[in-house]
Motif scaffolding. Structure first.
Motif, mmCIF file in Angstrom:
data_model
loop_
_atom_site.group_PDB
_atom_site.id
_atom_site.type_symbol
_atom_site.label_atom_id
_atom_site.label_comp_id
_atom_site.label_asym_id
_atom_site.label_seq_id
_atom_site.Cartn_x
_atom_site.Cartn_y
_atom_site.Cartn_z
ATOM 1 N N LYS A 15 67.202 -0.498 -42.925
ATOM 2 C CA LYS A 15 66.870 -1.768 -42.450
ATOM 3 C C LYS A 15 65.215 -1.974 -42.330
ATOM 4 N N ARG A 16 64.907 -3.201 -42.920
ATOM 5 C CA ARG A 16 63.529 -3.395 -42.308
ATOM 6 C C ARG A 16 63.450 -3.909 -40.968
ATOM 7 N N ARG A 17 62.401 -3.897 -40.319
ATOM 8 C CA ARG A 17 62.309 -4.252 -39.086
ATOM 9 C C ARG A 17 62.599 -5.872 -38.986
ATOM 10 N N SER A 18 63.601 -6.044 -38.119
ATOM 11 C CA SER A 18 64.048 -7.638 -37.988
ATOM 12 C C SER A 18 62.593 -8.205 -37.195
ATOM 13 N N SER A 19 62.551 -9.603 -37.420
ATOM 14 C CA SER A 19 61.360 -10.361 -36.935
ATOM 15 C C SER A 19 61.614 -10.638 -35.451
ATOM 16 N N ARG A 20 63.011 -10.531 -35.066
ATOM 17 C CA ARG A 20 63.047 -10.948 -33.702
ATOM 18 C C ARG A 20 62.927 -9.599 -32.813
ATOM 19 N N SER A 21 62.298 -10.089 -31.707
ATOM 20 C CA SER A 21 61.583 -9.236 -31.024
ATOM 21 C C SER A 21 62.793 -8.973 -29.592
ATOM 22 N N PHE A 22 62.639 -8.064 -28.857
ATOM 23 C CA PHE A 22 63.471 -7.784 -27.856
ATOM 24 C C PHE A 22 62.401 -8.388 -26.465
ATOM 25 N N TYR A 23 62.940 -9.163 -25.564
ATOM 26 C CA TYR A 23 61.874 -9.690 -24.695
ATOM 27 C C TYR A 23 62.460 -9.664 -23.425
ATOM 28 N N MET A 24 61.873 -9.783 -22.102
ATOM 29 C CA MET A 24 62.376 -9.796 -20.939
ATOM 30 C C MET A 24 61.571 -10.074 -19.749
ATOM 31 N N ARG A 25 61.872 -10.989 -18.881
ATOM 32 C CA ARG A 25 61.024 -11.193 -17.706
ATOM 33 C C ARG A 25 61.641 -10.131 -16.672
ATOM 34 N N LEU A 26 60.410 -9.598 -16.026
ATOM 35 C CA LEU A 26 60.757 -8.450 -15.049
ATOM 36 C C LEU A 26 61.698 -9.079 -13.999
ATOM 37 N N SER A 27 61.539 -10.356 -13.692
ATOM 38 C CA SER A 27 62.198 -10.921 -12.403
ATOM 39 C C SER A 27 63.756 -10.978 -12.888
ATOM 40 N N ASN A 28 64.145 -10.984 -14.010
ATOM 41 C CA ASN A 28 65.580 -10.995 -14.493
ATOM 42 C C ASN A 28 65.913 -9.561 -14.900
ATOM 43 N N TYR A 29 65.242 -8.490 -14.896
ATOM 44 C CA TYR A 29 65.623 -7.360 -15.456
ATOM 45 C C TYR A 29 66.054 -6.330 -14.371
ATOM 46 N N PHE A 30 66.652 -5.041 -14.523
ATOM 47 C CA PHE A 30 66.954 -4.106 -13.795
ATOM 48 C C PHE A 30 66.260 -3.032 -13.949
ATOM 49 N N LEU A 31 65.127 -2.809 -13.134
ATOM 50 C CA LEU A 31 64.315 -1.769 -13.344
ATOM 51 C C LEU A 31 64.109 -0.944 -11.931
ATOM 52 N N PRO A 32 64.880 -0.219 -11.625
ATOM 53 C CA PRO A 32 64.819 0.261 -10.091
ATOM 54 C C PRO A 32 63.703 1.683 -10.061
ATOM 55 N N THR A 33 62.476 1.271 -10.128
ATOM 56 C CA THR A 33 61.305 2.196 -10.055
ATOM 57 C C THR A 33 61.271 3.198 -8.686
ATOM 58 N N LEU A 34 61.149 4.233 -8.472
ATOM 59 C CA LEU A 34 60.964 4.892 -7.278
ATOM 60 C C LEU A 34 59.264 5.127 -7.199
ATOM 61 N N LYS A 35 58.860 5.042 -5.679
ATOM 62 C CA LYS A 35 57.757 5.167 -5.372
ATOM 63 C C LYS A 35 57.532 6.806 -5.278
ATOM 64 N N GLU A 36 58.585 7.378 -4.772
ATOM 65 C CA GLU A 36 58.321 8.782 -4.069
ATOM 66 C C GLU A 36 59.072 9.773 -5.300
ATOM 67 N N ASP A 37 58.600 10.799 -5.394
ATOM 68 C CA ASP A 37 59.240 11.748 -6.006
ATOM 69 C C ASP A 37 60.567 12.356 -5.557
ATOM 70 N N PRO A 38 61.822 12.220 -6.450
ATOM 71 C CA PRO A 38 63.077 12.596 -5.996
ATOM 72 C C PRO A 38 63.004 14.025 -5.691
ATOM 73 N N LYS A 39 63.551 14.758 -4.525
ATOM 74 C CA LYS A 39 63.556 15.905 -4.455
ATOM 75 C C LYS A 39 64.268 16.863 -5.564
ATOM 76 N N GLU A 40 65.328 16.376 -6.175
ATOM 77 C CA GLU A 40 66.048 17.337 -7.067
ATOM 78 C C GLU A 40 65.334 17.391 -8.363
ATOM 79 N N ALA A 41 64.210 16.986 -8.668
ATOM 80 C CA ALA A 41 63.771 16.997 -10.121
ATOM 81 C C ALA A 41 62.524 17.772 -9.963
ATOM 82 N N GLU A 42 62.565 18.703 -10.917
ATOM 83 C CA GLU A 42 61.604 19.740 -10.754
ATOM 84 C C GLU A 42 60.454 19.709 -11.837
ATOM 85 N N ILE A 43 61.076 19.378 -13.076
ATOM 86 C CA ILE A 43 60.071 19.232 -14.141
ATOM 87 C C ILE A 43 59.673 17.828 -14.493
ATOM 88 N N VAL A 44 58.369 17.538 -14.879
ATOM 89 C CA VAL A 44 57.610 16.408 -14.867
ATOM 90 C C VAL A 44 58.574 15.252 -15.798
#
Length: 472
Positions: A15-44
RNA sequence: CGGAGUAUAGCGCAGUCUGGUAGCGUACCAUGUUCGGAACGUGGGGGUCGCAGGUUCGAAUCCUGCUACUCCGACCA
């Protein structure tokens, strides 16, 4: 049964890259970021995947892929599919559950041990959640293919697998359920099978290269049949699970270009790549390593296995009676190989390779978005109207764009953008809005550049195009 | 599967030793002031303290059993 036995057009279906892009407003997206490091995660990589809202653990070794993580997975899958098609492999899809019967035929139902998840259905029929698909593909092959004239054949799929690891760890690096591309080649004899092996070898070099990764093919265990026809593809990383030893030279070998003739002889490419010493700790012969590689070129490091290719001859075709008639009119067991790439492992492997103290630094070719548009002051009418226009222009330019149109403070937006690792930040603040300037930050180099508003999108387009690596 | 830990608000933690009815930070809701590196004030909501038993007038806290998860090892795409 009639099959198309003619020459398959290798490379068709890319496939050649389609000219259509994927676009999104963050206010409509689902991006649950965490400020602190979860304790269960060891490697980066595990830490960053959780913090960037890419995955959520559901149980030990089981993960949901949240929207941002899923986008990366899909980008990786697209690259794999394109390069498989280029090398003449044909995509299909087999089920996750398999009848135990097939595995009894090959003898692996009893051999596989507790890593295989065994299930029974309402009729008490024995099923298993497939850890791999040699038996099933061999069954498909033997049901339809009778003649050497229908070969070579290389079939692959991208499907969820399950191995009931004793101890899953490091997030999706070593999960129990994992997404894998697995392909299987069928040839009339060892010589033809070797050609199929070479096609995959070259396809793998190109696949990882397009993701921005230096994956080194290393000689791997082959069992009784394989000879030298088994390689693991290893990405160097401190958190890698295996020790590796190789010649620095191998990192400078040329990657076969997009117009490589996959129907031609690829053995010179393969022998060039395999001429430099490279082996995992299971295979390394320290005396040979030191004899063949001058001290200043020796690399002994840790690595992550992101793929394996393997010639196994007639192991399954003999056990399962997958025979084809040769030119001499006699039936012979078909020669096969299998070719795997762990997609859900590649994502953390990429992060291990590409991150800094602020977060992930995606190569553009696998980034969930190519540009994040930062509106630093949504309350400012001028700022917002410029951003809305930029968003529109980026979409029209075919760029995958995430528009941070939320009311959060500037510092918070910068932190999130850096954390999730989108390669370019297009920054519009109230000051720039008045002076007619935007700022473009390169996530990888950290460099910021002021540009006139009308030049921002064309400049991004020009910068991003080669970084997509879809024509290399 | 052997060894070691952890489990208290969405997340990160304190409180457990010495029993008295649950707290801090952050996130969330309202509101005002902010707005170029995870802003500040004021007000607010949210927890059967992993589960099940037991001891006690009273259990997050003591005892017993179980479960889940994490780390080290062996194993592995």
């Amino acid at each position: 049964m009639q099959l198309n036995a003619g020459h398959r057009a290798v490379g068709a279906g890319i496939k050649r890259r389609s000219s259509r892009s994927f676009y999104m407003r963050l206010s409509n997206y689902f991006l649950p970021t965490l400020k602190e490091d979860p304790k269960e995660a060891e490697i980066v990589s595990h830490r960053l995947m959780l913090r960037a809202g890419m995955i959520r653990q559901q149980a030990a070794g089981l993960y949901s892929w949240l929207p941002l993580g899923y986008r990366v997975l899909r980008k990786i899958q697209a690259i794999i599919e394109q390069e498989q098609a280029r090398a003449g492999a044909i995509q299909m899809l087999m089920p996750t559950l398999q009848p135990a019967e097939l595995w009894r035929e090959s003898g692996r139902y009893d051999d596989y041990g507790k890593e295989m998840l065994r299930i029974s259905d309402r009729h008490d029929r024995d099923l298993l959640f497939g850890p791999t698909n040699e038996e099933m593909i061999t069954d498909i092959f033997r049901s339809y293919v009778r003649s050497y004239r229908e070969l070579p054949l290389n079939l692959f799929h991208v499907q969820w697998k399950f191995r009931d690891e004793i101890r899953p760890r490091f997030g999706t690096m070593r999960s129990r359920e994992f997404l894998m591309k697995d392909g299987y080649s069928f040839d009339i004899d060892r010589e033809a099978a070797e050609k199929s092996y070479h096609r995959m070898f070259v396809a793998y070099l190109r696949t990882y290269h397009r993701m921005g990764l230096a994956a080194i093919p290393m000689r791997a265990e082959t069992g009784p049949i394989g000879g030298d026809l088994s390689h693991e593809f290893i990405v160097l990383a401190d958190t890698g699970e295996s020790g590796v030893f190789c010649d620095r030279n191998i990192l400078e070998k040329p990657i076969p270009p997009a117009d490589t003739d996959f129907e031609g002889d690829l053995s010179s490419i393969v022998s060039d790549w395999t001429s430099a010493y490279a082996a995992t700790e299971d295979m390394v012969d320290m005396a040979e390593f030191e004899a063949r590689v001058p001290a200043q070129r020796r690399i002994s490091a840790r690595g992550i296995e992101v793929g394996q290719i393997f010639y196994f001859g007639t192991k399954y075709s003999t056990a399962m009676n997958a025979l084809v008639t040769g030119p001499d009119g006699r039936d012979a067991a078909v020669h096969s190989g299998s070719y795997g790439i762990g997609l859900t492992r590649l994502v953390p492997a990429l992060i291990e390779a590409f991150h800094d103290e602020d977060g992930i630094v995606w190569p553009t070719s696998v980034a969930p978005f190519e540009v994040v548009l930062l509106n630093l002051k949504t309350a400012d009418e001028k700022c917002s109207s410029i951003c809305d226009k930029m968003y529109h222009d980026l979409k029209n330019a075919g760029i995958d764009v995430l528009y941070d149109d939320t009311g959060a403070g500037a510092g918070s937006k910068f932190a999130t953008a850096d954390l999730v690792g989108i390669p370019f930040q297009l920054i519009i603040g109230p000051r720039g809005a008045r002076s007619g300037e935007a700022e473009i930050k390169n996530r990888s180099t950290g460099q910021r550049q002021s540009v006139a508003l009308e030049q921002a999108v064309p400049l991004l387009q020009k910068t991003i195009e080669p970084e997509r690596r879809d024509r290399i």
